[in-house]
Design an enzyme around this catalytic site. Structure first.
Site, PDB file in Angstrom:
ATOM      1  N   PRO A  63      33.473 -95.313  29.580  1.00  0.00           N
ATOM      2  CA  PRO A  63      32.631 -95.313  31.058  1.00  0.00           C
ATOM      3  C   PRO A  63      33.337 -95.255  32.278  1.00  0.00           C
ATOM      4  O   PRO A  63      34.170 -96.282  32.291  1.00  0.00           O
ATOM      5  CB  PRO A  63      31.808 -96.585  30.843  1.00  0.00           C
ATOM      6  CG  PRO A  63      32.202 -97.279  29.447  1.00  0.00           C
ATOM      7  CD  PRO A  63      33.298 -96.410  28.835  1.00  0.00           C
ATOM      8  N   GLU A  64      33.030 -94.475  33.074  1.00  0.00           N
ATOM      9  CA  GLU A  64      33.680 -94.506  34.390  1.00  0.00           C
ATOM     10  C   GLU A  64      32.765 -95.048  35.282  1.00  0.00           C
ATOM     11  O   GLU A  64      31.640 -95.711  34.933  1.00  0.00           O
ATOM     12  CB  GLU A  64      34.279 -93.275  34.735  1.00  0.00           C
ATOM     13  CG  GLU A  64      35.536 -92.838  33.720  1.00  0.00           C
ATOM     14  CD  GLU A  64      36.465 -92.201  34.433  1.00  0.00           C
ATOM     15  OE1 GLU A  64      36.820 -92.457  35.381  1.00  0.00           O
ATOM     16  OE2 GLU A  64      37.119 -91.039  33.800  1.00  0.00           O
ATOM     17  N   HIS A 111      28.555-104.094  15.717  1.00  0.00           N
ATOM     18  CA  HIS A 111      29.194-103.865  16.958  1.00  0.00           C
ATOM     19  C   HIS A 111      28.048-104.509  18.061  1.00  0.00           C
ATOM     20  O   HIS A 111      28.446-104.312  19.504  1.00  0.00           O
ATOM     21  CB  HIS A 111      29.628-102.415  17.510  1.00  0.00           C
ATOM     22  CG  HIS A 111      30.494-101.963  16.399  1.00  0.00           C
ATOM     23  ND1 HIS A 111      31.778-102.626  16.066  1.00  0.00           N
ATOM     24  CD2 HIS A 111      30.466-100.820  15.652  1.00  0.00           C
ATOM     25  CE1 HIS A 111      32.096-101.998  15.192  1.00  0.00           C
ATOM     26  NE2 HIS A 111      31.697-100.887  14.845  1.00  0.00           N
ATOM     27  N   ARG A 122      35.103-100.951  19.981  1.00  0.00           N
ATOM     28  CA  ARG A 122      36.284-101.121  20.322  1.00  0.00           C
ATOM     29  C   ARG A 122      36.737-102.493  20.919  1.00  0.00           C
ATOM     30  O   ARG A 122      37.850-102.768  20.898  1.00  0.00           O
ATOM     31  CB  ARG A 122      36.940 -99.796  21.177  1.00  0.00           C
ATOM     32  CG  ARG A 122      36.858 -98.619  20.113  1.00  0.00           C
ATOM     33  CD  ARG A 122      37.466 -97.515  20.848  1.00  0.00           C
ATOM     34  NE  ARG A 122      38.889 -97.672  21.250  1.00  0.00           N
ATOM     35  CZ  ARG A 122      39.769 -96.862  21.731  1.00  0.00           C
ATOM     36  NH1 ARG A 122      39.513 -95.916  22.109  1.00  0.00           N
ATOM     37  NH2 ARG A 122      41.274 -97.108  21.515  1.00  0.00           N
ATOM     38  N   ARG A 169      55.603 -94.254  49.991  1.00  0.00           N
ATOM     39  CA  ARG A 169      55.280 -94.333  48.676  1.00  0.00           C
ATOM     40  C   ARG A 169      55.802 -93.087  47.712  1.00  0.00           C
ATOM     41  O   ARG A 169      55.061 -91.851  48.192  1.00  0.00           O
ATOM     42  CB  ARG A 169      53.838 -94.797  48.390  1.00  0.00           C
ATOM     43  CG  ARG A 169      53.328 -96.008  48.812  1.00  0.00           C
ATOM     44  CD  ARG A 169      54.072 -97.346  48.016  1.00  0.00           C
ATOM     45  NE  ARG A 169      53.715 -97.263  46.965  1.00  0.00           N
ATOM     46  CZ  ARG A 169      52.513 -97.786  46.234  1.00  0.00           C
ATOM     47  NH1 ARG A 169      51.550 -98.109  46.810  1.00  0.00           N
ATOM     48  NH2 ARG A 169      52.500 -97.490  44.953  1.00  0.00           N
TER      49      ARG A 169
END
Ligand SMILES: [Zn+2]
Length: 270
Positions: free
Chosen positions: A2-3, A90, A109, A151
């Protein structure tokens, strides 16, 4: 995984079912998530949800006193049950509400998190050092330009760093860099202010489109037959190694940058 858009869609999906409702009971079947689910989560019992929000990929469920932080990790999902349904493997945590609804947290997971916060959410150590939200006014080309001077880190890793900006995951970073014509390995300090303008616009665009598309999956949050279906938009480079670039026809390349698979067009991205 999931983003940000999926987390935002989850928030919009569960909010109408939780807001102003009182928690009757929290059932923790298995506390072994990324961090153990603390016993204090039962402090939520008897309290109403006063607001729900998102910070990065954290869902913040504010109660009258204190609140819950939920992170979906790699494989977590939340589901609204309008009738009791026997838990399956789960299904680690349930929040039962006085309107008969149950919010069920499933995570095969177990990299997700389910935590209790006593005081103000924003001061929690997981949230206090996060960079700005990519769709907020604080996230500007000028900000990125200033943060990136001197950077040497690859631009892709730079925009995926949650201290710089939150919620730009691997897929969206690859897509936004293609849209902005920036090579993912270019040093962040060697991207001009003008090109950061394009990158900020691309990040906003790719994330907003995904959130918009997610809106069409909201019905899945009350569908008791399965977990919410995550959505995929038409991707320009991600997972297209060897296929022709939609813009110039050059084969898309795949390269591991910062341990993540990156996809780019050597013709369009410099
Ligand atoms: Zn190209």
């Amino acid at each position: 995984m999931p983003e940000l858009p999926e987390v935002e869609t989850t928030l919009r999906g569960i909010e109408p079912h939780l807001l102003n409702q009182r928690v009757v009971r929290i059932i923790v079947r298995d506390p072994r998530l990324r961090w153990p689910v603390p016993a204090e989560v039962n402090k939520a019992e008897g309290q109403r949800f006063v607001s729900l929000s998102r910070r990065g990929k954290y869902l913040l469920l504010n109660l009258e006193k204190g609140g819950l932080i939920i992170h979906l990790g790699m494989s977590g999902s939340l589901r609204i049950l309008q009738q009791p349904l026997a838990p399956e493997k789960h299904d680690h945590v349930d929040i039962e509400l006085d309107n008969g609804v149950c919010l069920r947290f499933n995570d095969p997971r177990r990299f997700g998190a389910f935590l209790w916060v006593d005081g103000a959410m924003e001061s929690h150590e997981l949230l206090s050092k996060l960079g700005p939200e990519p769709l907020s006014g604080e996230f500007t080309a000028d900000y990125l330009y200033r943060r990136s001077r001197n950077r040497k880190v690859a631009i892709k890793n730079f925009i995926m760093n949650g201290h710089v900006v939150v919620g730009v995951g691997n897929i969206y970073a690859s897509e936004a860099l293609f849209m902005a014509g920036i090579h993912p390995q270019r040093a962040a300090g060697r991207v001009s202010g003008q090109r950061y303008e394009g990158l900020v616009a691309a990040i906003r665009d790719v994330l907003s489109r995904a959130i918009q598309q997610g809106g069409t999956t909201l019905k899945d949050f009350v569908n008791s037959d399965g977990a919410p279906g995550y959505f995929s938009q038409e991707l320009l480079v991600y997972d297209r190694a060897g296929s022709e670039c939609f813009q110039c026809g050059t084969p898309i390349r795949q390269k591991v940058i910062g341990q993540r698979s990156s996809y780019y067009c050597p013709g369009c991205q410099k």
